[in-house]
Enzyme design. Sequence first.
Site, PDB file in Angstrom:
ATOM      1  N   CYS A 230      -8.154  -2.776  -6.444  1.00 39.43           N
ATOM      2  CA  CYS A 230      -8.196  -1.400  -6.025  1.00 39.43           C
ATOM      3  C   CYS A 230      -9.510  -0.836  -6.755  1.00 39.43           C
ATOM      4  O   CYS A 230      -9.691   0.434  -6.437  1.00 39.43           O
ATOM      5  CB  CYS A 230      -6.862  -0.702  -6.913  1.00 39.43           C
ATOM      6  SG  CYS A 230      -7.039  -0.812  -8.726  1.00 39.43           S
TER       7      CYS A 230
ATOM      8  N   GLY B 148       0.631  -1.185   0.173  1.00 34.47           N
ATOM      9  CA  GLY B 148       0.026   0.091  -0.127  1.00 34.47           C
ATOM     10  C   GLY B 148       0.712   1.264  -0.094  1.00 34.47           C
ATOM     11  O   GLY B 148       1.990   1.248  -0.091  1.00 34.47           O
TER      12      GLY B 148
ATOM     13  N   CYS C 150      -9.721  -5.574 -10.660  1.00 32.89           N
ATOM     14  CA  CYS C 150      -8.453  -5.618  -9.351  1.00 32.89           C
ATOM     15  C   CYS C 150      -8.950  -5.210  -8.286  1.00 32.89           C
ATOM     16  O   CYS C 150     -10.222  -4.601  -8.118  1.00 32.89           O
ATOM     17  CB  CYS C 150      -7.585  -4.683  -9.947  1.00 32.89           C
ATOM     18  SG  CYS C 150      -6.050  -4.546  -8.948  1.00 32.89           S
TER      19      CYS C 150
ATOM     20  N   ASP D 258       6.125  -2.154   1.158  1.00 29.66           N
ATOM     21  CA  ASP D 258       6.943  -3.282   1.182  1.00 29.66           C
ATOM     22  C   ASP D 258       8.038  -3.382  -0.290  1.00 29.66           C
ATOM     23  O   ASP D 258       9.175  -3.866   0.119  1.00 29.66           O
ATOM     24  CB  ASP D 258       6.124  -4.599   1.081  1.00 29.66           C
ATOM     25  CG  ASP D 258       5.141  -4.516   0.003  1.00 29.66           C
ATOM     26  OD1 ASP D 258       5.056  -3.430  -0.637  1.00 29.66           O
ATOM     27  OD2 ASP D 258       4.264  -5.644   0.046  1.00 29.66           O
TER      28      ASP D 258
END
Length: 373
Positions: free
Chosen positions: A265, A164, A263, A202
């Site tokens: 998102c 994120g 997706c 990440d």
Amino acid sequence: MTQIKEQPRRSTTAGRRPVGKVLPGDARRHHRALILQQLVDHGARSRADLARETSLTRVTISDLVAELIEEGFLIEQGTRPGTHMGKPATLVGMSEDAPVAIALDLSADGHLTGAVVDLDGKILTREQVEFSRGDDIAVIAGLAVRLRESTPRRILGVGIGTPGIVDGDGTVIIAPNLGWENVDLAAQLSASLGLPVHAGNDSNVAAVAESAFGAGDDQGMLLLMIGSGVGGGVLIDGRALSGPLMSSGEIGHVVVDPGGRQCSCGNRGCLETFLSAPALSLLDNDDDRRHVGTKLATVLTPVVTTLGIADVVLYGPTELLEGALLESVRAGLAQQTLPFVAQRVQVRLVPMHDELVLTGAAALVRYRELGVV
């Protein structure tokens, strides 16, 4: 007479950080970082070596080295071998019992991995627990507590690599794969653990790890992390990019097929719907893999060309990425960029077992707490 309305002038300092007075404590922290950086990069040195290489005075070096020895970061390692005129120089280096970091990796689907990591990026102990979308932060805190209790060494801080968009304070602005929005992850964990906590995207922390502990070219590197989702980390001139929107590297949510699959998102046909590990595992022939590789090359080309990146790293399951997919990425970049660029860009694989998010989370702590990159 026609009046011309004056347009508001744009401030020339828009977006700049305010410049304040440099305090004595800031200078001391900087000088400590110089010493530690030299020892991390080049190994044991004498105090005279450090004075010469950092341009600090011998008195300052002597004072700071004594302080770092007392705090457990450094240790005297005896005299330099060989014959020298005068008194032999005593070498100082990083202590094998120096403080460590707790590193937490939230990037995988269905589980959370934590580790105790030393200042050289070596994983000393690790543990994995179940962690799914919607789980409470208390699960993360519980793992951090167990890791803290597993080592007698001082804990420098806690580093977290999470999917994120993450701001500089460690708040997760949005993480579709975790179902998080405006979660003050670092602050909540710090309050729970009583330790400094630093969180980053990440993929960004993985890129930092490949630079700090691997073969990454931090002058121009794009690391694409391919797992349950797809993210990117960009290093330019030794610094990780985030941008004013803190969304640098969110390459997985570039739409490559508007009529494609839904997706996480909310859009359709994002690169992630083609390139994530679950999507790649469904491909059963090289033609399909080449098709995905070509789409990826089309997304990478403007990034590589615009930023002048020479090192493109695909970090993920090698069994899904090597072969036809990797070859088509290389071929696509070569066809779509200047020959000068194509001849100098390398596209390479780094396997998941290198655990770059864990070591990158530790590198984040090392940088934020000690100033060592």
